[in-house]
Design an enzyme around this catalytic site. Structure first.
Site: not given
Length: 257
Positions: A60, A95, A107, A165, A167
């Site tokens: 990340h 977060k 998620c 991110e 992904e």
């Protein structure tokens, strides 16, 4: 007293948790976030072939992502009630990536462990998504088999200068009958939730953007793909399994800039 928006969209919210600095040292992050830094995610290539473990913190960091970094497997769960309304969440202010952004129901990422690596019928990712939905929202959707795969997207996005991110995201639909709209969510993961209909989701997210509460890039990417076709099918068929059977292919929608 609830305002009009809270009544219209069935919004639940909590006060912010104590804010933590967003500098590099992990000691400045909330302990609930730091304790997962050493989790091992599933590194994949652009065809979703598992390549090995990937440290969560490294995976990340933009210093990795933007310098020949590899994507990791992830999932986005969309839970609908018996009326065809979708449960959205606002990510907690603690977060590390995309705090206070609005997004889909749940998620996260499967881990590089045997039970999450099972690829037949996406069983490993479904199990991870099922467990995470219970952890974040205290929602029991019955069984991992009740998560139905609609598609996969590959995306990359920066949250801030340091974090981002990258992904390969599995998109799951689940529909359940809920006696109440109240959601007993985990405040370390979620700031607020809201039930929205297919007719008011755009209005809801636009109102939130005007309040400096943006929408996550993966939700926008999914919405700009085939999401509303899938949702309209759900409203007609009233069965997420049938929607998956009608629509799923193993095609990976690549929206990497």
């Amino acid at each position: 007293m609830m305002n009009l928006a809270q009544k219209l969209f069935k919004i639940q919210t909590i006060s912010n948790l104590r804010a933590f600095s967003t500098v590099s040292s992990s000691q400045n992050y909330h302990p609930s976030q730091v304790k997962t830094f050493n989790d091992q995610l599933i590194e994949v290539d652009e065809n979703d072939t598992a390549k090995g473990p990937l440290n969560k913190k490294l995976g990340h960091m933009n210093s990795y992502i933007l310098k020949d970094g590899k994507p990791h497997r992830a999932f986005s769960v969309f839970v609908f009630n018996q009326n065809g309304e979708l449960l959205l969440q606002q990510r907690s202010n603690i977060k590390i990536t995309f705090p206070l952004y609005w997004t889909n129901t749940c998620c996260s990422h499967p881990l590089y462990i045997p039970q999450h690596l099972e690829e037949s019928e996406a069983k490993g990712t479904k199990l991870s998504a099922y467990d995470r939905t219970k952890f974040e929202l205290n929602l029991d959707i019955g069984d991992p088999k009740e998560l139905h795969l609609l598609g996969k997207i590959l995306y990359r996005s920066q949250s801030c200068a340091e974090w981002g991110e990258y992904e390969l995201d599995y998109v799951f639909f689940a529909q359940r009958h809920f006696k109440e709209t109240t959601v007993n969510f985990n405040p370390e993961e979620i700031k607020a939730t809201a039930w929205v209909s297919i007719d008011n989701i755009h209005k809801f997210l636009e109102e939130k953007r005007r309040l400096n509460e943006p929408t996550t890039p993966w939700l926008l990417g999914i919405m700009n793909y085939k999401f509303f076709d899938w949702w309209r099918d759900l409203l007609v068929l009233k069965d997420a399994k049938k929607v998956s059977e009608k629509n799923f292919t193993n095609y990976i929608h690549n929206i990497v800039a």
